[in-house]
Design an enzyme around this catalytic site. Structure first.
Site, mmCIF file in Angstrom:
data_model
loop_
_atom_site.group_PDB
_atom_site.id
_atom_site.type_symbol
_atom_site.label_atom_id
_atom_site.label_comp_id
_atom_site.label_asym_id
_atom_site.label_seq_id
_atom_site.Cartn_x
_atom_site.Cartn_y
_atom_site.Cartn_z
ATOM 1 N N ASP A 117 0.876 -1.163 0.000
ATOM 2 C CA ASP A 117 0.000 0.000 0.000
ATOM 3 C C ASP A 117 0.917 1.216 0.000
ATOM 4 O O ASP A 117 2.136 1.077 -0.194
ATOM 5 C CB ASP A 117 -0.992 -0.025 1.171
ATOM 6 C CG ASP A 117 -0.358 0.187 2.534
ATOM 7 O OD1 ASP A 117 0.889 0.291 2.633
ATOM 8 O OD2 ASP A 117 -1.101 0.257 3.526
ATOM 9 N N CYS A 168 2.837 -3.259 3.976
ATOM 10 C CA CYS A 168 2.018 -2.089 4.293
ATOM 11 C C CYS A 168 2.738 -1.334 5.398
ATOM 12 O O CYS A 168 3.900 -1.616 5.683
ATOM 13 C CB CYS A 168 0.588 -2.467 4.665
ATOM 14 S SG CYS A 168 0.378 -3.462 6.159
ATOM 15 N N THR A 187 2.500 -1.223 8.788
ATOM 16 C CA THR A 187 2.964 -2.053 9.903
ATOM 17 C C THR A 187 3.097 -3.521 9.525
ATOM 18 O O THR A 187 3.732 -4.280 10.246
ATOM 19 C CB THR A 187 1.977 -1.982 11.085
ATOM 20 O OG1 THR A 187 0.722 -2.515 10.662
ATOM 21 C CG2 THR A 187 1.841 -0.567 11.610
ATOM 22 N N HIS A 190 9.838 -24.079 9.537
ATOM 23 C CA HIS A 190 8.796 -24.771 10.294
ATOM 24 C C HIS A 190 7.397 -24.624 9.696
ATOM 25 O O HIS A 190 6.569 -25.519 9.868
ATOM 26 C CB HIS A 190 8.741 -24.248 11.732
ATOM 27 C CG HIS A 190 9.971 -24.568 12.517
ATOM 28 N ND1 HIS A 190 10.036 -24.381 13.872
ATOM 29 C CD2 HIS A 190 11.193 -25.035 12.153
ATOM 30 C CE1 HIS A 190 11.237 -24.728 14.317
ATOM 31 N NE2 HIS A 190 11.955 -25.123 13.284
ATOM 32 N N HIS A 208 7.265 -30.982 10.931
ATOM 33 C CA HIS A 208 6.597 -29.734 10.577
ATOM 34 C C HIS A 208 5.544 -29.960 9.488
ATOM 35 O O HIS A 208 4.517 -29.287 9.483
ATOM 36 C CB HIS A 208 7.614 -28.693 10.129
ATOM 37 C CG HIS A 208 8.673 -28.443 11.145
ATOM 38 N ND1 HIS A 208 8.409 -27.889 12.384
ATOM 39 C CD2 HIS A 208 10.002 -28.703 11.126
ATOM 40 C CE1 HIS A 208 9.527 -27.809 13.072
ATOM 41 N NE2 HIS A 208 10.510 -28.304 12.338
#
Length: 150
Positions: free
Chosen positions: A9, A66, A68, A99, A134
């Site tokens: 963004d 973006c 954060t 993992h 995993h």
């Protein structure tokens, strides 16, 4: 190398631009899914394009950015088959591949510096999935998705 889908963004646009340059330097092809400038946009519009490209196997993996990383994380992880990992350090970038077989890397353009972000991308791209114990966990997630439990 492989085709990497990338979007952002406005809060992640500058970092996206630097990451595209890095990906090209590393020999990867890049599908820049926008935006093409730093004007305000809605992150869901750009996260969905990368998630769909990864699901349809039009790209090998995806990177979304973006401000954060939280908004993009919420968006891409709504899609069945997506294992998006929000990373802001090298350790999580490594382990989300080893993992969790992460197929979308998520970063916050206003949270981490460009130098660290580039190192995160390098680690994320170069770390293989370990499989083994995993894989059993990934299989459980896939099963729950098919049951529409998650």
């Amino acid at each position: 190398m492989n085709l990497i889908g990338i979007s952002s963004d406005h809060g992640g646009f500058d970092l996206k631009t630097d990451i595209i340059l890095l990906l090209n330097e590393l020999g990867h092809e890049v599908n820049d899914m926008g935006p093409d400038n730093s004007k305000s946009v809605d992150y869901p519009d750009y996260g969905v394009s990368v998630a769909q490209a990864v699901i349809s196997k039009n790209v090998f993996r995806g990177i979304v950015i973006c401000g954060t990383g939280i908004g993009m994380s919420i968006v891409v992880n709504r899609f069945s088959g997506i294992r998006g990992a929000l990373c802001s350090d090298l350790y999580t970038a490594k382990l989300c591949r080893e993992h969790n077989d992460s197929n979308i890397l998520i970063m916050g353009g206003r949270v981490i510096g460009h130098g660290l972000a580039k190192e995160i991308v390098k680690v994320w791209l170069s770390t293989p999935f370990e499989g083994g114990r995993h894989q059993k966990r990934i299989d459980k997630i896939n099963y729950l998705e098919k049951l529409k439990k998650i």
